[in-house]
Design an enzyme around this catalytic site. Structure first.
Site, PDB file in Angstrom:
ATOM      1  N   ASN B  84      13.628  29.934  13.599  1.00  0.00           N
ATOM      2  CA  ASN B  84      12.895  28.838  14.146  1.00  0.00           C
ATOM      3  C   ASN B  84      11.820  27.586  13.204  1.00  0.00           C
ATOM      4  OD1 ASN B  84      12.358  31.262  16.033  1.00  0.00           O
ATOM      5  ND2 ASN B  84      11.776  31.586  14.372  1.00  0.00           N
ATOM      6  N   SER B 109       2.642  21.662   6.341  1.00  0.00           N
ATOM      7  CA  SER B 109       1.219  22.406   5.978  1.00  0.00           C
ATOM      8  C   SER B 109       1.050  22.704   4.479  1.00  0.00           C
ATOM      9  CB  SER B 109       2.550  23.769   6.388  1.00  0.00           C
ATOM     10  OG  SER B 109       1.347  25.393   5.803  1.00  0.00           O
ATOM     11  N   TYR B 145       8.194  30.076   3.973  1.00  0.00           N
ATOM     12  CA  TYR B 145       7.712  29.162   5.101  1.00  0.00           C
ATOM     13  C   TYR B 145       6.998  27.834   4.782  1.00  0.00           C
ATOM     14  CZ  TYR B 145       3.886  27.190   8.228  1.00  0.00           C
ATOM     15  OH  TYR B 145       2.689  26.762   9.025  1.00  0.00           O
ATOM     16  N   LYS B 149       8.455  23.944   5.922  1.00  0.00           N
ATOM     17  CA  LYS B 149       8.132  22.844   6.057  1.00  0.00           C
ATOM     18  C   LYS B 149       8.225  21.811   5.278  1.00  0.00           C
ATOM     19  CE  LYS B 149       5.630  24.405   9.717  1.00  0.00           C
ATOM     20  NZ  LYS B 149       5.953  24.173  11.010  1.00  0.00           N
TER      21      LYS B 149
END
Lengths: 252, 252
Positions: B84, B109, B145, B149
């Site tokens: 994703n 992020s 995650y 990013k």
């Protein structure tokens, strides 16, 4: 190191240079997607690095990993580098920390920083130019293969910070056998001789370090990659220099 | 900007803050994986960013893209952020350059650099501490995650260098509605108020820049992210400061 060292992508050019140079110095477990074409003196696992179960088996009991496997083509399509290089590297890193591996040397690439050359060539490739990349700069990949290698460096940073894995990314220049590239200034500037290549990965397997990004080139007069970190932290002491060659003949 | 602006992940928290703040200032084309729950004043495309054909349709005719879509969970599993966040971002970047889009703002992020906090907390979160990250540092993700990013930032660098796309990565802090986080120093240090969030993305849609990594926080007294690049290059001029709050009450 007494435990075996896992060498992935063992049949590729870098893998062969390593085995030619330091094949007798470690207890190797070789891994490649293709079976060996000739005899091999070492344990050989035929597996794909995207196959998690096979990777976990291959990692079991080793003390260190030299991870070269991946799609090596600068022009490789995204779907291939996403799967083979980015996902493959995460798979083996995850297995490595679960197995409490100490050291992980990763084949990164000059392609992770190739766009620094834009607007600086050809001066950059010449002896008088003192521009240097030293590994502290943010990546500027020249292609999606380079993106995948920079992503592998980021993955290594995470596994180092989170799990205390010693991780060395080697931004490999232009490894050629016999002699440096001919009539190719860029290739001469980033030449890595096979014996310097083997020695550099030997350093990655024996030095004490936390997280390092170093450049993998010989001590070429033409250069725009600094060797300082590799020398200082890893003890890299290259023997070769593309300036000692005139075409395919060694002159110095 | 006269052409529509594509906003991916429009229904998420950041997307809603942007629409609340500057919804009337642009001609928006919204995209989200889920259909809108209520009425919307804007064109709405229901699509997944990993669906290349749908993404190409959504990008057609827009002048700029604000790309927020992805798995937003810090604890998201690798397979999800790989698909994703990393693959999804590449899909939309590829479509963007094929469509000659001018500007691309990317929701990066604080998790891309969270491991800088290790061994520096809690001092880092307090006013007296002058440690600052400014966007020139190599990432140190705190989770997979965050790795995804940081990889998106590298992808943006490639598409900027190779295709001259203006790309701004906003390392978003802690966006909360109503008031800053309570009893959470880290969250107060990286608080981003909804109106500052909208203003910052407005800057990304209107300023002239090449490739930028900026921090997305309000002008908090507690901070360890520098706002210098956002101010200088993008013209960001935040109005809020978590120090002006005592719990859920504004006191200054």
């Amino acid at each position: 190191m007494d435990d075996p060292v896992l060498l992935t992508g063992a049949s590729g050019r870098v893998g062969q240079a390593i085995l030619d140079g330091i094949g007798d110095d470690y207890d190797w477990r070789l891994l490649d997607r293709e079976p060996p074409t000739g005899d091999t003196d070492h344990e050989f696992v035929v597996a794909d690095v995207t196959d998690e179960a096979a990777v976990r088996d291959a990692v079991e009991g080793v003390g260190a990993i030299v991870h070269l496997a991946g799609d090596p083509r600068p022009e490789a399509p995204w779907e291939s580098v996403l799967r083979n290089n980015i996902d493959g590297t995460q798979t083996i890193l995850e297995a490595a920390v679960d197995e409490d591996i100490e050291r992980f040397a990763f084949a990164s690439s000059n392609h992770a920083v190739a766009h620094f050359e834009t607007d600086r060539e050809p001066d950059l490739y010449r002896e008088h130019d003192d521009f240097r990349l030293d590994g502290t700069e943010l990546p500027r990949p020249g292609n999606l293969y380079g993106v995948s290698k920079a992503s592998g460096e980021v993955l290594g940073r995470y596994y180092h910070d989170e799990h205390d894995l010693s991780f060395a990314a080697v931004r490999i220049g232009n490894l050629t056998e016999g002699h440096p590239p001919i009539d190719y200034e860029r290739g001469q500037a980033m030449w890595l001789s096979p014996r310097d290549c083997a020695h550099l990965f030997d350093c990655c397997l024996s030095a004490d370090y936390g997280y390092e990004i170093v450049y993998g080139i010989s001590d070429n007069d033409r250069k725009y990659y600094s060797l300082e970190r590799a020398r200082e932290v890893l003890g890299y002491d290259p023997e070769d220099n593309s300036a000692e060659w005139d075409g395919d003949e060694k002159v110095a």
